[in-house]
Design a protein around this motif. Structure first.
Motif, short mmCIF file in Angstrom:
data_model
loop_
_atom_site.label_atom_id
_atom_site.label_comp_id
_atom_site.label_asym_id
_atom_site.label_seq_id
_atom_site.Cartn_x
_atom_site.Cartn_y
_atom_site.Cartn_z
N THR A 31 -60.89 14.97 51.83
CA THR A 31 -60.86 14.73 53.28
C THR A 31 -60.09 15.82 54.03
O THR A 31 -60.14 15.88 55.25
N ASN A 32 -59.36 16.68 53.29
CA ASN A 32 -58.52 17.69 53.95
C ASN A 32 -59.33 18.57 54.90
O ASN A 32 -60.37 19.10 54.50
N ASP A 33 -58.84 18.71 56.10
CA ASP A 33 -59.47 19.59 57.10
C ASP A 33 -60.95 19.27 57.34
O ASP A 33 -61.73 20.15 57.69
N GLN A 34 -61.34 18.05 57.08
CA GLN A 34 -62.75 17.70 57.28
C GLN A 34 -62.89 16.76 58.47
O GLN A 34 -62.02 15.92 58.69
N ASP A 35 -63.99 16.89 59.17
CA ASP A 35 -64.29 15.91 60.23
C ASP A 35 -65.46 15.03 59.84
O ASP A 35 -65.71 14.00 60.45
N HIS A 36 -66.22 15.49 58.86
CA HIS A 36 -67.41 14.75 58.45
C HIS A 36 -67.40 14.60 56.93
O HIS A 36 -66.95 15.50 56.23
N LEU A 37 -67.92 13.49 56.48
CA LEU A 37 -67.93 13.24 55.04
C LEU A 37 -69.04 12.26 54.72
O LEU A 37 -69.36 11.39 55.54
N PHE A 38 -69.62 12.38 53.55
CA PHE A 38 -70.67 11.44 53.13
C PHE A 38 -70.20 10.66 51.91
O PHE A 38 -69.47 11.19 51.07
N LEU A 39 -70.61 9.41 51.85
CA LEU A 39 -70.38 8.62 50.65
C LEU A 39 -71.75 8.14 50.17
O LEU A 39 -72.56 7.70 50.99
N ILE A 40 -71.97 8.26 48.85
CA ILE A 40 -73.26 7.79 48.33
C ILE A 40 -73.04 6.86 47.14
O ILE A 40 -72.02 6.94 46.45
N LYS A 56 -63.72 2.28 56.46
CA LYS A 56 -62.25 2.45 56.41
C LYS A 56 -61.86 3.84 56.89
O LYS A 56 -60.89 4.00 57.62
N LEU A 57 -62.62 4.87 56.45
CA LEU A 57 -62.28 6.25 56.84
C LEU A 57 -62.49 6.46 58.35
O LEU A 57 -61.71 7.16 58.99
N GLN A 58 -63.52 5.85 58.89
CA GLN A 58 -63.75 5.97 60.34
C GLN A 58 -62.60 5.33 61.10
O GLN A 58 -62.06 5.89 62.05
N GLU A 59 -62.25 4.14 60.64
CA GLU A 59 -61.32 3.29 61.38
C GLU A 59 -59.89 3.85 61.40
O GLU A 59 -59.27 3.89 62.45
N VAL A 60 -59.38 4.26 60.27
CA VAL A 60 -57.96 4.64 60.24
C VAL A 60 -57.73 6.14 60.17
O VAL A 60 -56.63 6.60 60.48
N ALA A 61 -58.76 6.94 59.76
CA ALA A 61 -58.55 8.40 59.72
C ALA A 61 -59.39 9.11 60.78
O ALA A 61 -59.36 10.33 60.88
N ILE A 69 -76.71 18.85 54.41
CA ILE A 69 -75.88 19.30 53.29
C ILE A 69 -75.89 20.84 53.22
O ILE A 69 -76.90 21.45 52.87
N THR A 70 -74.75 21.40 53.57
CA THR A 70 -74.59 22.86 53.51
C THR A 70 -73.41 23.13 52.57
O THR A 70 -72.68 22.20 52.21
N PRO A 71 -73.18 24.37 52.16
CA PRO A 71 -72.09 24.63 51.20
C PRO A 71 -70.76 24.08 51.66
O PRO A 71 -70.35 24.25 52.82
N GLY A 72 -70.11 23.35 50.76
CA GLY A 72 -68.76 22.84 51.04
C GLY A 72 -68.72 21.46 51.69
O GLY A 72 -67.65 20.87 51.82
N VAL A 73 -69.87 20.91 52.09
CA VAL A 73 -69.87 19.58 52.74
C VAL A 73 -69.34 18.54 51.74
O VAL A 73 -69.83 18.46 50.62
N PRO A 74 -68.32 17.76 52.13
CA PRO A 74 -67.74 16.82 51.17
C PRO A 74 -68.57 15.55 50.99
O PRO A 74 -69.02 14.94 51.96
N VAL A 75 -68.75 15.18 49.74
CA VAL A 75 -69.49 13.96 49.41
C VAL A 75 -68.71 13.20 48.34
O VAL A 75 -68.26 13.79 47.36
N ILE A 76 -68.52 11.90 48.57
CA ILE A 76 -67.93 11.06 47.52
C ILE A 76 -69.08 10.30 46.87
O ILE A 76 -69.82 9.58 47.56
N ALA A 77 -69.24 10.49 45.57
CA ALA A 77 -70.33 9.82 44.84
C ALA A 77 -69.73 8.68 44.03
O ALA A 77 -68.89 8.90 43.16
N LEU A 78 -70.15 7.46 44.34
CA LEU A 78 -69.60 6.28 43.66
C LEU A 78 -70.51 5.92 42.50
O LEU A 78 -71.71 5.70 42.69
#
Ligand code: F6R
Length: 613
Positions: free
Chosen positions: A466-475, A490-495, A515-524
């Motif tokens: 999440t560091n220095d990120q404004d956008h993030l995907f979870l899949i 949770k990430l929208q609400e408190v961060a 999805i471009t280079p470096g876009v953060p994705v959390i894969a569950l």
């Protein structure tokens, strides 16, 4: 139309301190602005401030108002009319005789206001509340109680009110119409609050005011009457929560305290419910005495936000065990539009607070259509608990951070208990051996404890996503997709991070363009049977050079091989993984929020109990 926390005090002590203390304990209900009115028998003085209770407190220290033994207070979450000093409560009539604090909505305030303006009343605020003191002045009979009686039938909506009158400086009048308000009994003192958390330091004896009742609170006695003047003997109830439960202890924020409490709260949810490889839910025995499970043709689950996500988990588990359809609905959608409903629908309403107006409205719609209803809630004296036919208490203890954490894990635990309980009594179930699931439930508090330890050890590298990120995907796939939705919320609400959740297989159908280079994705990847397909989806993302962090269970190598980073958590029964894997996502949101300097307990623009639709 305001949501808020209300407090009141009358007795021998200085009311100001008690009101401020109470408001601090109710701040989760709204923190846009706050105010108090204090009476010293001769005069009533009001102080209102924009911002949090500490801003009001600072203003009172800098420029004190009179000391008095009676007062009312209010903390506001503005839904109509900006958060401002002018719009904050208490509000009064033009001559400063009646002072009112209000939670809820006066639905017909526009027409009432029109009538009062035609009478020459000069309105000062944009609120619906202001019509009340002006109406009290208009219909003033010279008797405080009579005047309130004249005005109440004119008000439409759901509301809780506390009213002071300059000519009756020893009395507070309180009304609770579909909105919580509780009186507290002291020794030669009386208290009033929207929630018991404000009363805990002072009394354990309370009475929740009911619809169509008026409470008159003086230092000598608390009298309850019906709107028609019939006296009611208030049956006192004892608060079961302790002050200790609402203290922060060593934590900086309630959110972290409540995340860390989960092994204990899950244990409380399970307590007394599993015996001899069976689930026993005493409070739901009457349901099965009245209806055989095969009476039901469909199960509908309703809830909002995090409660909706718990409901999605419940649906997926129930569908595996039952042979009837299970649908999950957002409460605010269900209350307006739904398919055919009848007495053969079992409707389960999920609400931590038991107050959420959207869920209350969905419950009423279900009841209007003759459905059988169960409330799963953390508040046994709430409206939703009272109105539903049956109640299952989650027993998670007070949740004071605005973001739901322990409420979520206790709701899923309750839903799984309910699923097993119902399937024990049914032939409309698949042949499912729930022994393994029951054993896993018993182990769950320990597994959650272990997860907390493992995640805390790894949080620094995990939080990098999440560091220095404004956008993030979870899949995720299956139950992991639901988990992704909850993690994103949770990430929208408190961060204040723009986090979006996708069913992993869906990304290629459009979102991949983002999805471009470096876009953060959390894969569950907690669902072992879906991992193979998920790994393929991760590879697709890696081909576009996304930065992928995997969350998987100890012992799995497949995910670790394809991601940039991996967080390992303990393995539990697949149905329980939405609980176990919620822990790292809650902690991630907490760290991302605090690192950015936000007050994670009081996220901007939000409030905990949303008592308007
Ligand atoms: C999110 C959150 C909200 C609530 C929702 C329903 O962290 O807390 O989305 O889950 O407002 O509230 P209850 O469960 O009280 O009906």
């Amino acid at each position: 139309m305001d949501l808020s926390g209300i407090v009141g005090y009358v007795g021998n002590r200085s009311s100001q301190e008690i009101l401020i203390h109470g408001l601090k304990n109710l701040e989760y209900r709204g923190y846009d602005s706050a105010g108090i009115a204090v009476s010293n028998e001769k005069t009533i003085e009001v102080r209102r401030e924009k911002g949090q209770i500490q801003d009001l407190e600072a203003s009172l220290q800098l420029d004190p108002i009179l000391k008095g033994n009676l007062g009312i207070g209010h903390t506001r979450w503005a839904s109509h009319g900006t958060p401002s000093v002018t719009n904050s409560h208490p509000l009064s009539d033009t001559n400063g005789k009646y002072f009112v604090v209000h939670n809820g909505i006066i639905e017909n305030y526009r027409e009432l206001r029109k009538g009062l303006v035609a009478d020459g009343v000069d309105f000062q605020t944009d609120t619906d509340t202001e019509v009340i003191p002006h109406l009290l002045a208009k219909y003033d009979t010279g008797n405080f109680l009579d005047t309130v009686r004249q005005v109440l039938p004119l008000l439409k909506g759901s509301f809780a009110l506390a009213i002071m009158c300059s000519t009756n400086p020893n009395t507070i009048i309180a009304i609770s119409q579909e909105n919580p308000l509780i009186v507290g009994f002291g020794l030669k003192e009386g208290f009033l609050a929207s929630d018991i958390s404000a009363l805990l330091p002072y009394t354990k004896e309370i009475y929740p005011i009911k619809n169509n009742e008026i409470a008159m609170i003086t230092s000598e006695r608390i009298t309850i009457e019906t709107l028609d003047g019939e006296p009611i003997h208030p049956k006192k109830v004892l608060i079961e929560w302790d002050q200790e439960e609402i203290d922060l202890h060593e934590y900086d924020y309630f959110m972290l305290k409540e995340i860390m409490e989960q092994p204990k709260t899950i244990k409380k949810t399970l307590e007394g419910k599993i015996k001899n490889s069976h689930v026993r839910i005493a409070e739901l025995e009457p349901l099965l005495n009245q209806y055989e499970f095969h009476h039901f043709e469909k199960i509908d689950i309703v809830g909002n936000g995090t409660s909706y996500h718990s409901g999605m988990v419940g649906k997926k588990v129930m569908e595996q065990l039952f042979r009837i359809p299970v649908e999950v609905h957002i409460s605010s959608e269900f209350s307006n539009e739904h398919g055919h409903l009848s007495n053969r629908n079992l409707v389960i309403v999920l609400s931590q607070s038991g107050e959420t107006a959207d869920s209350l409205s969905a419950l009423k719609e279900a009841k209007r259509n003759d459905c059988v209803t169960i409330a799963i809630t953390n508040k046994k004296r709430s409206n939703i608990a009272r109105i539903a036919d049956y109640m299952l208490l989650t027993n998670a203890g007070p949740e004071l951070a605005v973001a739901a954490t322990k409420a979520y894990t206790s709701q899923i635990t309750s839903l799984i208990l309910l699923t097993i309980f119902l399937s024990q009594h049914s032939d409309k179930t698949n042949a499912y051996d729930y022994t393994e699931l029951l054993d896993a439930l018993v182990q769950l508090p320990d597994v959650v404890e272990q997860t907390l330890i493992m995640t805390q050890d790894a949080i620094d590298s995990f939080a990098q996503v999440t560091n220095d990120q404004d956008h993030l995907f979870l899949i995720g796939r299956g139950l992991d997709y639901v988990l992704a939705l909850e993690g994103a919320l949770k990430l929208q609400e408190v961060a204040y991070l723009h986090a979006d959740a996708y069913a992993a297989g869906e990304v290629k159908h459009g979102t991949m363009a983002l999805i471009t280079p470096g876009v953060p994705v959390i894969a569950l990847a907690t669902q072992a049977h879906l991992r193979g397909k998920l790994v393929s989806n991760i590879r697709e993302l890696k081909t576009r050079e996304a930065f992928v962090v995997g969350v998987t269970t100890v012992g799995d190598d497949a995910v670790g091989e394809v991601v940039d980073q991996v967080l390992y958590i303990p393995e539990a029964h697949p149905y329980l993984m939405p609980i176990v894997a919620a822990i790292p996502l809650q902690l991630l949101a907490y760290y991302a929020g605090t690192v950015r300097g936000y007050n994670v307990d009081r996220p901007r623009n939000l409030a905990k109990s949303l008592t308007v639709e």
